[in-house]
Design a protein around this motif. Structure first.
Motif, mmCIF file in Angstrom:
data_model
loop_
_atom_site.group_PDB
_atom_site.id
_atom_site.type_symbol
_atom_site.label_atom_id
_atom_site.label_comp_id
_atom_site.label_asym_id
_atom_site.label_seq_id
_atom_site.Cartn_x
_atom_site.Cartn_y
_atom_site.Cartn_z
ATOM 1 N N ASP A 275 0.855 -1.177 0.000
ATOM 2 C CA ASP A 275 0.000 0.000 0.000
ATOM 3 C C ASP A 275 0.901 1.241 0.000
ATOM 4 N N TYR A 276 0.826 2.014 -1.085
ATOM 5 C CA TYR A 276 1.718 3.162 -1.241
ATOM 6 C C TYR A 276 1.109 4.463 -0.729
ATOM 7 N N HIS A 277 -0.043 4.389 -0.077
ATOM 8 C CA HIS A 277 -0.665 5.591 0.452
ATOM 9 C C HIS A 277 -0.081 5.942 1.826
ATOM 10 N N ASN A 278 0.087 7.219 2.065
ATOM 11 C CA ASN A 278 0.540 7.730 3.365
ATOM 12 C C ASN A 278 1.875 7.127 3.806
ATOM 13 N N ILE A 279 2.850 7.175 2.900
ATOM 14 C CA ILE A 279 4.207 6.747 3.247
ATOM 15 C C ILE A 279 4.937 7.919 3.894
ATOM 16 N N PRO A 280 5.383 7.774 5.136
ATOM 17 C CA PRO A 280 6.123 8.878 5.768
ATOM 18 C C PRO A 280 7.525 9.002 5.183
ATOM 19 N N SER A 281 8.045 10.199 5.191
ATOM 20 C CA SER A 281 9.412 10.417 4.714
ATOM 21 C C SER A 281 10.059 11.505 5.550
ATOM 22 N N ALA A 282 11.379 11.559 5.489
ATOM 23 C CA ALA A 282 12.126 12.524 6.296
ATOM 24 C C ALA A 282 13.264 13.106 5.486
ATOM 25 N N VAL A 283 13.645 14.310 5.853
ATOM 26 C CA VAL A 283 14.849 14.959 5.331
ATOM 27 C C VAL A 283 15.714 15.273 6.543
ATOM 28 N N PHE A 284 16.912 14.694 6.594
ATOM 29 C CA PHE A 284 17.776 14.880 7.754
ATOM 30 C C PHE A 284 18.658 16.107 7.562
ATOM 31 N N SER A 285 17.966 17.207 7.379
ATOM 32 C CA SER A 285 18.609 18.512 7.249
ATOM 33 C C SER A 285 18.875 19.045 8.656
ATOM 34 N N HIS A 286 19.314 20.294 8.744
ATOM 35 C CA HIS A 286 19.549 20.954 10.039
ATOM 36 C C HIS A 286 18.675 22.197 10.110
ATOM 37 N N PRO A 287 17.499 22.134 10.753
ATOM 38 C CA PRO A 287 16.872 21.016 11.457
ATOM 39 C C PRO A 287 16.166 20.067 10.488
ATOM 40 N N PRO A 288 15.797 18.868 10.971
ATOM 41 C CA PRO A 288 15.206 17.866 10.087
ATOM 42 C C PRO A 288 13.727 18.119 9.815
ATOM 43 N N ILE A 289 13.257 17.459 8.757
ATOM 44 C CA ILE A 289 11.870 17.555 8.305
ATOM 45 C C ILE A 289 11.256 16.159 8.318
ATOM 46 N N GLY A 290 9.974 16.088 8.654
ATOM 47 C CA GLY A 290 9.221 14.850 8.515
ATOM 48 C C GLY A 290 7.866 15.157 7.928
ATOM 49 N N GLY A 291 7.352 14.259 7.098
ATOM 50 C CA GLY A 291 6.050 14.500 6.496
ATOM 51 C C GLY A 291 5.351 13.208 6.125
ATOM 52 N N VAL A 292 4.018 13.223 6.194
ATOM 53 C CA VAL A 292 3.217 12.080 5.781
ATOM 54 C C VAL A 292 1.888 12.598 5.258
ATOM 55 N N GLY A 293 1.362 11.961 4.222
ATOM 56 C CA GLY A 293 0.054 12.333 3.705
ATOM 57 C C GLY A 293 0.098 13.520 2.772
ATOM 58 N N LEU A 294 -1.056 14.167 2.609
ATOM 59 C CA LEU A 294 -1.200 15.249 1.645
ATOM 60 C C LEU A 294 -0.522 16.528 2.127
ATOM 61 N N THR A 295 0.140 17.218 1.211
ATOM 62 C CA THR A 295 0.575 18.582 1.480
ATOM 63 C C THR A 295 -0.623 19.503 1.304
ATOM 64 N N GLU A 296 -0.471 20.757 1.674
ATOM 65 C CA GLU A 296 -1.604 21.670 1.518
ATOM 66 C C GLU A 296 -1.980 21.849 0.054
ATOM 67 N N SER A 297 -0.999 21.949 -0.828
ATOM 68 C CA SER A 297 -1.316 22.108 -2.257
ATOM 69 C C SER A 297 -2.017 20.877 -2.801
ATOM 70 N N GLN A 298 -1.633 19.696 -2.347
ATOM 71 C CA GLN A 298 -2.313 18.472 -2.776
ATOM 72 C C GLN A 298 -3.732 18.423 -2.236
ATOM 73 N N ALA A 299 -3.912 18.849 -1.001
ATOM 74 C CA ALA A 299 -5.254 18.884 -0.419
ATOM 75 C C ALA A 299 -6.143 19.851 -1.198
ATOM 76 N N ARG A 300 -5.574 20.980 -1.600
ATOM 77 C CA ARG A 300 -6.329 21.963 -2.372
ATOM 78 C C ARG A 300 -6.816 21.361 -3.690
#
Length: 449
Positions: free
Chosen positions: A336-361
């Motif tokens: 199931d490829y829906h709602n796959i979480p992902s991360a960017v280990f930047s300084h500071p780090p990012i995490g995201g899952v699901g729709l972005t605001e533009s996708q929700a729009r």
């Protein structure tokens, strides 16, 4: 299987996906062999996420040692020694490679330490000329860093070589705007390198929520990382002193000691013989597969980055498990490829899952966003002005939380648990009903109003 086959399954590629598929298929009773031309563990373990995350940890000490003084610790001026970190990271990579080998050995998977190509629907040929018959062939060769077709591009390096540098450069140009570019920009900056990130487009981290990536850009600039946008590369000149002069369209040349190409990755299918046996490939060389990972040739399957579906190690592992369970375990399974979480280990780090605001729009009739924009307690006492940002996207009609995006200390660690809630389809009111764990950063997830 008929005696005409040497193995029930032959896997090409010893990365995370290939190893998982091999050991699970073998546990189901299949006769399995695997060929890996470089080192067991693949990109993630050998020259990707694992050594990179260890460098991220090492880089963080630059700020942690500074902050410690505000917390009462008498920290002397410290000097960073790159060879020590580099060699310790590479030693850990060696240890993990040994573990991967042990997993295959314990599951009775025969390993060939050489390149294998496909020479028939049921045949592979090893580099030494040995031909092997297999009922099923699985391609799990991953992806490879892209290098643009630019004059002098060979003077740059990729993420394959970056872990083996003799020394940290004083000036680095990082080409690209994705997660690899931003992660290494943060790493090298913390190692006292002057970093310039050059992107041919006008944004970083395309595909991530716009507010979150804008916050990373703001913080990165505040830290001292330089960004150049809308600047395609024209040529790279190597100068007599070994430094590089990097020429771009509509921008002044930049002089640097190192150029790191981080402009994307392409499926690693060149020279595998796939076209000759009729395997259909995409425009970028990706193996086209169906929901069961089967290619246009019924006996040949593919998983992981080589299919260019979702280039994430946990996805490749899940695909390898599903493949083995379906074909050899009598347990038909699809990923199931829906709602796959992902991360960017930047300084500071990012995490995201699901729709972005533009996708929700674009996808929802109506939606609401909730944000928590705050200064983490540790940053307050340390005197750091960096602010964390958490963002929740809710389907207004159902109240279901359809997206969570965050930037701040430990964001990926926090998101993993929250991603379970998004995957389960929980609502905003269910988040609100959860009592906050105080004082934590993660409590902001249940306090947004």
């Amino acid at each position: 299987m008929p005696a005409t086959y040497d193995y029930d399954l032959f896997v090409i590629g010893g990365g995370s996906g290939g190893v998982r598929a091999s050991r699970v298929a073998a546990a189901h009773g299949a006769r399995v062999a695997l060929a890996e031309e470089y080192r067991l563990g693949g990109t993630c373990v050998i020259r990707g996420c694992v050594p990179k995350k260890l460098l991220v940890y090492g880089a963080h000490f630059a700020e942690d040692l500074q902050d410690a003084r505000r917390f009462g610790w008498d920290v002397p001026n410290c000097e960073f020694n790159w060879p020590t970190l580099r060699d310790n990271v590479l030693a850990e990579v060696d240890r993990l490679e040994g573990i991967y080998g042990g997993i295959l050995e314990n599951n009775h998977v025969e390993v060939f330490d050489q390149r294998a190509t496909i020479t028939g629907a049921n045949e592979v040929t090893l580099a030494d000329g040995t031909k092997i018959k297999a009922a099923t062939i699985l391609v799990a060769t991953g992806s490879w860093p892209m290098v643009p077709d630019v004059e002098g591009a060979e003077h740059g390096i990729t993420s394959n070589e970056v872990f083996h540098l003799d020394e940290i450069p004083k000036r680095a140009v990082i080409a690209g705007g994705g997660y690899i570019a931003n992660e290494f920009a943060g790493i090298f900056h913390e190692f006292s390198c002057k970093v310039t990130l050059v992107n041919r487009g006008d944004t970083i981290l395309r595909g991530y929520d716009e507010q979150i990536r804008d916050r990373l850009l703001q913080i990165s600039v505040m830290k001292g990382i330089n960004f150049v946008f809308n600047a395609p590369f024209e040529r790279i000149d190597k100068q007599q002193d070994g430094s590089l002069m990097i020429h771009m369209t509509d921008h002044e040349p930049i002089e640097a000691d190192m150029l790191l190409w981080a402009v994307g990755r392409t499926p690693n299918t060149v020279g595998l013989g796939l076209e000759k046996v009729g395997v259909e490939l995409g425009k970028n060389g990706a193996i086209l597969v169906d929901e069961d990972n089967q290619s246009s040739v019924p006996s040949i399957y593919a998983i992981g980055d080589v299919t260019d579906r979702v280039q994430l190690t946990p996805v490749a592992i899940r695909e390898g498990q599903a493949f083995a369970d379906t074909l050899f375990g009598n347990k038909p399974t699809r990923v199931d490829y829906h709602n796959i979480p992902s991360a960017v280990f930047s300084h500071p780090p990012i995490g995201g899952v699901g729709l972005t605001e533009s996708q929700a729009r674009d996808q929802l009739g109506s939606y609401k966003t909730y944000t928590a924009d705050f200064r983490p307690m540790k940053n307050v006492l340390a005197g750091r002005n960096e602010r964390a940002l958490y963002k929740m996207i809710v389907d207004e009609g159902t109240e279901q939380v359809v997206g969570l995006h965050m930037i701040g200390p430990d964001a990926p660690e926090i998101l993993q648990a929250a991603a379970i809630a998004v995957k389960a389809g929980l609502t905003k009111s269910q988040f609100d009903e959860t009592i906050a764990l105080h004082p934590t950063m993660s409590e902001e997830l249940v306090l947004m109003r």
